[in-house]
Write a protein that holds these residues in place. Structure first.
Motif, PDB file in Angstrom:
ATOM      1  N   ASP A  23      51.617  36.922  41.915  1.00 38.81           N
ATOM      2  CA  ASP A  23      50.429  36.122  41.598  1.00 38.81           C
ATOM      3  C   ASP A  23      49.198  36.604  42.368  1.00 38.81           C
ATOM      4  OD1 ASP A  23      51.556  34.540  39.726  1.00 38.81           O
ATOM      5  OD2 ASP A  23      51.871  32.811  41.025  1.00 38.81           O
ATOM      6  N   TRP A  24      49.028  37.920  42.465  1.00 37.92           N
ATOM      7  CA  TRP A  24      48.012  38.436  43.395  1.00 37.92           C
ATOM      8  C   TRP A  24      46.583  38.167  42.972  1.00 37.92           C
ATOM      9  CZ3 TRP A  24      48.346  44.495  43.171  1.00 37.92           C
ATOM     10  CH2 TRP A  24      48.238  44.937  41.859  1.00 37.92           C
ATOM     11  N   LEU A  25      46.348  37.888  41.688  1.00 39.05           N
ATOM     12  CA  LEU A  25      44.992  37.506  41.297  1.00 39.05           C
ATOM     13  C   LEU A  25      44.817  35.989  41.282  1.00 39.05           C
ATOM     14  CD1 LEU A  25      44.000  40.041  38.524  1.00 39.05           C
ATOM     15  CD2 LEU A  25      43.405  40.012  40.942  1.00 39.05           C
ATOM     16  N   GLN A  26      45.882  35.262  41.558  1.00 42.31           N
ATOM     17  CA  GLN A  26      45.785  33.814  41.566  1.00 42.31           C
ATOM     18  C   GLN A  26      45.908  33.239  42.975  1.00 42.31           C
ATOM     19  OE1 GLN A  26      45.113  32.063  38.829  1.00 42.31           O
ATOM     20  NE2 GLN A  26      45.053  33.925  37.617  1.00 42.31           N
ATOM     21  N   ILE A  27      46.579  33.926  43.857  1.00 41.60           N
ATOM     22  CA  ILE A  27      46.827  33.415  45.203  1.00 41.60           C
ATOM     23  C   ILE A  27      46.291  34.426  46.220  1.00 41.60           C
ATOM     24  CG2 ILE A  27      48.538  32.582  46.815  1.00 41.60           C
ATOM     25  CD1 ILE A  27      50.419  32.218  44.444  1.00 41.60           C
ATOM     26  N   PRO A  28      45.130  34.259  46.782  1.00 44.10           N
ATOM     27  CA  PRO A  28      44.185  33.214  46.443  1.00 44.10           C
ATOM     28  C   PRO A  28      43.381  33.595  45.198  1.00 44.10           C
ATOM     29  CG  PRO A  28      43.298  34.588  48.157  1.00 44.10           C
ATOM     30  CD  PRO A  28      44.696  35.082  47.908  1.00 44.10           C
ATOM     31  N   PRO A  29      42.971  32.641  44.394  1.00 43.56           N
ATOM     32  CA  PRO A  29      42.143  32.966  43.229  1.00 43.56           C
ATOM     33  C   PRO A  29      40.734  33.337  43.652  1.00 43.56           C
ATOM     34  CG  PRO A  29      42.398  30.613  43.433  1.00 43.56           C
ATOM     35  CD  PRO A  29      43.244  31.216  44.497  1.00 43.56           C
ATOM     36  N   GLY A  30      40.125  34.231  42.919  1.00 47.00           N
ATOM     37  CA  GLY A  30      38.763  34.619  43.260  1.00 47.00           C
ATOM     38  C   GLY A  30      38.715  35.674  44.337  1.00 47.00           C
ATOM     39  N   THR A  77      37.600  47.576  40.336  1.00 46.01           N
ATOM     40  CA  THR A  77      37.937  46.201  39.984  1.00 46.01           C
ATOM     41  C   THR A  77      38.565  45.534  41.205  1.00 46.01           C
ATOM     42  OG1 THR A  77      40.207  46.615  39.270  1.00 46.01           O
ATOM     43  CG2 THR A  77      38.458  46.958  37.628  1.00 46.01           C
ATOM     44  N   PRO A  78      38.556  44.193  41.251  1.00 44.18           N
ATOM     45  CA  PRO A  78      39.273  43.525  42.350  1.00 44.18           C
ATOM     46  C   PRO A  78      40.742  43.927  42.403  1.00 44.18           C
ATOM     47  CG  PRO A  78      37.838  41.967  41.223  1.00 44.18           C
ATOM     48  CD  PRO A  78      37.812  43.233  40.417  1.00 44.18           C
ATOM     49  N   LEU A  79      41.341  44.145  41.240  1.00 39.13           N
ATOM     50  CA  LEU A  79      42.760  44.513  41.195  1.00 39.13           C
ATOM     51  C   LEU A  79      43.000  45.875  41.830  1.00 39.13           C
ATOM     52  CD1 LEU A  79      45.668  44.062  40.121  1.00 39.13           C
ATOM     53  CD2 LEU A  79      44.931  45.130  38.005  1.00 39.13           C
ATOM     54  N   THR A  80      42.256  46.888  41.422  1.00 31.39           N
ATOM     55  CA  THR A  80      42.474  48.235  41.950  1.00 31.39           C
ATOM     56  C   THR A  80      42.103  48.325  43.429  1.00 31.39           C
ATOM     57  OG1 THR A  80      40.277  48.864  41.135  1.00 31.39           O
ATOM     58  CG2 THR A  80      42.162  49.353  39.717  1.00 31.39           C
ATOM     59  N   GLY A 131      46.662  41.433  53.839  1.00 28.65           N
ATOM     60  CA  GLY A 131      46.922  42.625  53.035  1.00 28.65           C
ATOM     61  C   GLY A 131      46.786  42.420  51.556  1.00 28.65           C
ATOM     62  N   ARG A 132      46.721  41.164  51.105  1.00 22.17           N
ATOM     63  CA  ARG A 132      46.517  40.890  49.678  1.00 22.17           C
ATOM     64  C   ARG A 132      45.050  40.986  49.292  1.00 22.17           C
ATOM     65  NH1 ARG A 132      50.686  37.846  47.224  1.00 22.17           N
ATOM     66  NH2 ARG A 132      49.187  36.722  45.959  1.00 22.17           N
ATOM     67  N   SER A 133      44.179  41.139  50.261  1.00 20.95           N
ATOM     68  CA  SER A 133      42.750  41.198  50.002  1.00 20.95           C
ATOM     69  C   SER A 133      42.165  42.455  50.634  1.00 20.95           C
ATOM     70  CB  SER A 133      42.050  39.954  50.563  1.00 20.95           C
ATOM     71  OG  SER A 133      42.555  38.787  49.957  1.00 20.95           O
ATOM     72  N   VAL A 134      40.893  42.700  50.335  1.00 22.82           N
ATOM     73  CA  VAL A 134      40.254  43.943  50.760  1.00 22.82           C
ATOM     74  C   VAL A 134      39.556  43.712  52.092  1.00 22.82           C
ATOM     75  CG1 VAL A 134      38.614  45.732  50.129  1.00 22.82           C
ATOM     76  CG2 VAL A 134      39.933  44.565  48.356  1.00 22.82           C
ATOM     77  N   TYR A 135      40.215  44.110  53.159  1.00 25.21           N
ATOM     78  CA  TYR A 135      39.631  44.073  54.499  1.00 25.21           C
ATOM     79  C   TYR A 135      39.781  45.456  55.121  1.00 25.21           C
ATOM     80  CZ  TYR A 135      39.605  38.947  54.525  1.00 25.21           C
ATOM     81  OH  TYR A 135      39.365  37.628  54.245  1.00 25.21           O
ATOM     82  N   ARG A 409      36.795  30.103  45.539  1.00 26.69           N
ATOM     83  CA  ARG A 409      35.928  30.244  44.380  1.00 26.69           C
ATOM     84  C   ARG A 409      36.641  30.075  43.044  1.00 26.69           C
ATOM     85  NH1 ARG A 409      31.157  32.380  45.957  1.00 26.69           N
ATOM     86  NH2 ARG A 409      31.034  33.099  48.093  1.00 26.69           N
ATOM     87  N   LEU A 410      37.538  29.100  42.997  1.00 26.36           N
ATOM     88  CA  LEU A 410      38.193  28.843  41.722  1.00 26.36           C
ATOM     89  C   LEU A 410      37.173  28.392  40.680  1.00 26.36           C
ATOM     90  CD1 LEU A 410      40.865  28.734  40.211  1.00 26.36           C
ATOM     91  CD2 LEU A 410      41.150  26.382  40.984  1.00 26.36           C
ATOM     92  N   GLY A 411      36.248  27.496  41.109  1.00 28.63           N
ATOM     93  CA  GLY A 411      35.197  27.070  40.189  1.00 28.63           C
ATOM     94  C   GLY A 411      34.275  28.216  39.831  1.00 28.63           C
ATOM     95  N   ALA A 412      33.960  29.048  40.818  1.00 28.93           N
ATOM     96  CA  ALA A 412      33.086  30.189  40.548  1.00 28.93           C
ATOM     97  C   ALA A 412      33.736  31.140  39.566  1.00 28.93           C
ATOM     98  CB  ALA A 412      32.748  30.913  41.846  1.00 28.93           C
ATOM     99  N   ARG A 413      35.049  31.312  39.689  1.00 32.97           N
ATOM    100  CA  ARG A 413      35.717  32.238  38.779  1.00 32.97           C
ATOM    101  C   ARG A 413      35.658  31.725  37.335  1.00 32.97           C
ATOM    102  NH1 ARG A 413      41.830  34.316  38.608  1.00 32.97           N
ATOM    103  NH2 ARG A 413      42.091  32.132  38.111  1.00 32.97           N
ATOM    104  N   ALA A 414      35.756  30.410  37.161  1.00 34.88           N
ATOM    105  CA  ALA A 414      35.596  29.837  35.820  1.00 34.88           C
ATOM    106  C   ALA A 414      34.182  30.095  35.296  1.00 34.88           C
ATOM    107  CB  ALA A 414      35.890  28.338  35.850  1.00 34.88           C
ATOM    108  N   PHE A 415      33.202  30.003  36.183  1.00 38.64           N
ATOM    109  CA  PHE A 415      31.814  30.295  35.817  1.00 38.64           C
ATOM    110  C   PHE A 415      31.661  31.755  35.412  1.00 38.64           C
ATOM    111  CE2 PHE A 415      27.745  31.793  37.945  1.00 38.64           C
ATOM    112  CZ  PHE A 415      26.911  31.460  36.894  1.00 38.64           C
ATOM    113  N   TRP A 416      32.233  32.674  36.236  1.00 42.26           N
ATOM    114  CA  TRP A 416      32.135  34.100  35.918  1.00 42.26           C
ATOM    115  C   TRP A 416      32.815  34.411  34.586  1.00 42.26           C
ATOM    116  CZ3 TRP A 416      34.600  35.157  41.299  1.00 42.26           C
ATOM    117  CH2 TRP A 416      33.688  34.844  42.299  1.00 42.26           C
ATOM    118  N   GLN A 417      33.998  33.836  34.379  1.00 46.26           N
ATOM    119  CA  GLN A 417      34.746  34.151  33.161  1.00 46.26           C
ATOM    120  C   GLN A 417      34.017  33.645  31.931  1.00 46.26           C
ATOM    121  OE1 GLN A 417      37.455  36.068  33.824  1.00 46.26           O
ATOM    122  NE2 GLN A 417      37.313  36.546  31.641  1.00 46.26           N
ATOM    123  N   THR A 418      33.311  32.518  32.068  1.00 48.90           N
ATOM    124  CA  THR A 418      32.511  32.008  30.950  1.00 48.90           C
ATOM    125  C   THR A 418      31.434  33.015  30.560  1.00 48.90           C
ATOM    126  OG1 THR A 418      32.901  29.726  31.639  1.00 48.90           O
ATOM    127  CG2 THR A 418      31.024  30.116  30.196  1.00 48.90           C
TER     128      THR A 418
END
Length: 827
Positions: A23-30, A77-80, A131-135, A409-418
């Protein structure tokens, strides 16, 4: 046995990969702010929009360029970007296992030691979460563990290449994040103590030279920043220990800080920001691994003369210091370098435990217990992280500031996806886009093209305005959204529009409140308002075309100001919009920092707004040559600002620094602070001229009309030793070209000056450049006729600019007055 060790390492790497990717794009989301910052920086390098040296925070360049090479190959991308961090985490697991194998190569249970070390490293909760995020801190466990492993391998094989490689990786470890600054101390302590305890560990001067040179080569980018960026090292060191840090002046306070740093290894932490890095539900390291680490520590103390025996202990003890000395000892990101040595001690403890069980004839039980531990720890880490980010009720509690929407930024991600999925054009306040995480999510992939408004017709669509300060949404720091961006999802393009007027912005707000709909996230959280409109209703139809022509001022010979819109008047405490129209005459690789302030007559600021020009979404290096880019800033005036005249001042700085650059106005004058406009906090109403005042029709500098004059007493009645009061009544016909000083001379019958006075009109409270068109102004002046002076026969007055002393032209009843002098004689 060799193949068993290899397969054990593969298993540990698969476990590490699984824990970092489920769940790497969901935990944490955003996206975290730091993660977004790194992604935006690397995206800019990939597209050629400047170099890190000229970015705002001048970060360590090694990470930026290596990640940029990776992202250039796989896409930004956030994923790569997270994949690269995951790769670093897996290499750290393998490096810890290699360190254990090199240190304990003669142990009969070396395979179990390496396996336990690898699984302990793979399942440490802070390393998983970070390690799940970009630091950039993700480099520290890998580089430090690999440097120590290469040193241990050198002791085993005596290969110079291992020592050179150890120095290079040590230099990389030193370069990254705050914990890396402690690594040279740890490495030096290990070399010194090992040489002291065992002659076999001593390095010749040639080996030390090779080690030092390879270390320095790896740190060349770091040294370059140290030389180029003012106070860069101090800035990095200040992040280790802030003013709010735990005091360590006494042994007791130092022990307390050390205890706070160690406590999360043993029991769950209650530190309020720990949600960013680990869970409330578990210690940093599983209890079985912690017990094994204690066994390993005891064995290390027992075998203290062995080469490298103290390596993991010294590495742990020294590299925890950045956390101990910081304002938050419980925060694991500062101590990432301690987990590999801790995992090695766990591995050693596992080997000793298995040896003991074999001596008791219970080898099968010992192996079974270790297998259970190695299975339990990753599963426990998985359960704790999943509970923390998904199942814990607080993360979905809208009333709690700890909820995930605010943090991740769960709410922000909904805004971005819109915005991404919209089938029609979308108009969004530009401030909501010029935000770090929003830029990272939208620009590299979904909207790679951006441009300024060129006067083109604008399509129908919808306006979306997010709420403020909720659900992790980007904040709008404007009382009324005036400047919008047009997003064209079908074209992957953004157009930065010039601002609406205040009246138009307020009308748009009212229209949205009347006809708009709530903007709701999939979770049911209210994210703002949206209003769909057709072509006839488009509120952006009347936007002005961008200005053209010569600039008002040029900064650094690369950045031009073509025009400025600002209100002429304001009131104390009011927040006013100021719009700047920028253009680059030639390409720039620099970010520019523009500081806009409102100054009183003593050059004291009563309002300021300073930030980088379109800092995230459209920085200057992305602007096209000749393109006009508009920027609206809001200035909040001080509540206690006095009535009078003020100046709107602008200063531009570049990086590294920021370092102020020179401004050159259209007349060729150079400035550091350039006066962009005038602002008036209007004075009280001035009196009308009385009936006995003499009417005049004098116009100075084609802008200021002197309409009436009243002398008290009349000039013919003035006697030596007495004062003459001169009351002047003015009207501003157009903006004055300068701030004028008035001179008044009393002359006798021979034309000699018997009394005089020079002063700024209205003192310095309300300079003439601030007078508003149509405004009526009253000024009063006093001259004393000296004792013994001849009776005055005339009063002469005129205006001149300060400090140039250039006389203002004057005309009366259509006739030009000589030298700009008005002559008043007795009636």
């Amino acid at each position: 046995m060799k193949h068993v060790g290899l397969w054990a390492l593969v298993v540990a790497l698969l476990v590490a990969f699984w824990l970092r990717t489920f769940d790497w794009l969901q935990i944490p989301p955003g996206i975290y702010n730091d993660e977004a910052n790194y992604l935006v920086r690397q995206w800019r390098i990939v597209v050629g929009a400047g170099l890190p040296l000229h970015f705002e925070d001048s970060p360590e360049p090694f990470d930026s360029f290596v990640r940029a090479l990776w992202l250039r190959w796989v896409g930004v991308t956030p994923l790569t970007s997270r994949l690269f961090s995951i790769f670093l985490g897996m290499v750290a697991v393998a490096s810890a296992a290699a360190l254990a194998r090199a240190l304990y190569h003669d142990q009969p249970q070396r395979v179990w030691i390496a396996l336990t070390t690898a699984l302990a490293m793979a399942s440490v909760i802070p390393i998983i979460v970070i390690g799940r995020s970009v630091y950039r801190a993700n480099w520290l466990p890998m580089a430090s563990a690999l440097a120590l492993a290469l040193l241990a391998h050198y002791w085993q094989t005596r290969r110079p290449s291992c020592l050179i490689a150890a120095g290079f990786m040590g230099g990389i470890a030193t370069s990254f994040y705050l914990g890396g600054l402690a690594f040279p101390l740890a490495f030096g302590a290990i070399l010194g103590l090992s040489a002291l305890l065992n002659p076999r560990a001593r390095l010749s001067w040639r080996c030390l030279l090779a080690l030092g040179l390879s270390w320095a080569v790896a740190m060349l980018p770091w040294f370059y920043l140290f030389l180029r960026v003012p106070n860069w090292l101090n800035w990095r060191l200040n992040q280790v220990s802030q003013e709010t840090a735990v005091p360590i002046a006494t042994p007791a306070s130092l022990l307390e800080a050390f205890g706070r740093a160690i406590q999360p290894f043993i029991s769950p932490s209650s530190y309020f920001e720990m949600i960013r890095y680990s869970t409330f539900s578990a210690p940093f390291i599983s209890l079985p691994f912690l017990i094994l680490a204690v066994l390993g520590l005891l064995a290390t103390l027992w075998r203290w003369r062995r080469v490298g025996a103290f390596l993991p202990v010294l590495a742990f003890g020294v590299m925890i210091l950045p956390s101990v000395l910081s304002d938050a000892p419980e925060t694991p990101i500062r101590m990432l370098g301690v987990f590999a040595p801790l995992a090695v001690l766990s591995g050693l403890g596992a080997g000793l435990f298995l040896n003991s069980m074999m001596r008791l004839g219970l080898a099968w039980a010992g192996r079974g217990a270790l297998i259970l531990i190695c299975v339990y720890a990753p599963l426990a880490a998985f359960a704790d992280i999943r509970y923390h980010f998904v199942e814990n009720p607080v993360v979905r509690d809208e009333s709690s500031w700890l909820n995930l929407a605010n943090f991740y930024r769960l709410g922000a991600r909904a805004f971005w996806q819109t915005l991404i999925d919209s089938p029609q054009p979308v108009y969004v306040p530009l401030e909501n886009l010029n935000e770090l995480a929003t830029t990272a999510w939208l620009r590299p992939v979904h909207f790679p093209r951006m441009e300024g408004y060129a006067g083109q017709s604008l399509p129908a669509g919808e306006v979306i305005v997010p709420v403020q300060d909720k659900f992790g949404l980007p904040v709008l720091n404007a009382p009324v959204p005036l400047q919008f961006a047009l997003l064209l999802p079908a074209e992957s393009r953004i157009v930065a529009l010039p601002p609406l007027t205040m009246v138009e912005g307020q009308a748009l707000q009212a229209r949205m409140a009347e006809e708009g709909q709530p903007f709701i996230s999939p979770e049911g959280w209210p994210l703002g308002q949206r209003w769909r409109f057709d072509a006839a209703q488009n509120p952006f139809n009347n936007l002005p075309a961008p200005p053209d022509g010569p600039p008002l001022a040029t900064f650094d010979d690369r950045l031009e100001v073509l025009a400025l819109d600002a209100p002429l008047t304001a009131t104390p405490g009011e927040t006013i919009p100021v719009t700047l129209y920028w253009r680059v005459p030639r390409g720039s690789a620099k970010d520019y920092y523009a500081d806009l302030q409102v100054w009183d007559v003593q050059s004291q600021s009563i309002a300021n707004e300073n930030r980088i020009l379109w800092r995230y979404v459209y920085p200057v290096p992305m602007w096209q040559v000749g393109e006009v880019v508009t920027e609206t800033r809001w200035l909040r005036l001080s509540e206690d600002a006095a009535q009078g005249g003020y100046r709107i001042m602008l200063r531009v700085s570049d990086y590294p620094g920021p370092t102020p650059v020179q401004a050159i106005d259209r007349f060729g004058t150079t400035y550091t602070w350039w006066e962009a406009a005038r602002l008036s906090l209007p004075l009280a109403t001035f009196p009308e001229p009385p009936a006995q005042a003499r009417s005049l029709n004098v116009i100075f500098a084609q802008s200021l009309a002197l309409t009436h004059v009243q002398l008290e007493p009349p000039l013919s009645a003035l006697r030596p030793g007495h004062d003459l009061v001169v009351n002047l009544y003015w009207r501003a016909l157009r903006p004055a070209p300068a701030d004028y000083t008035i001179f008044l001379h009393l002359r006798d019958s021979s034309g000699s000056v018997v009394a005089q006075q020079d002063e700024a009109l209205l003192g310095t409270l309300y300079p003439t450049k601030n007078w508003l068109v149509g405004e009526r102004i009253f000024t009063t002046h006093r001259l004393r006729l000296p004792e013994g002076a001849a009776a005055p026969q005339a009063l002469v007055l005129g205006l001149y600019a300060w400090p140039s002393l250039e006389r203002a032209s004057a005309g009366q009843d259509g006739a030009l007055l000589e030298d700009g002098i008005v002559l008043l004689t007795p009636d």
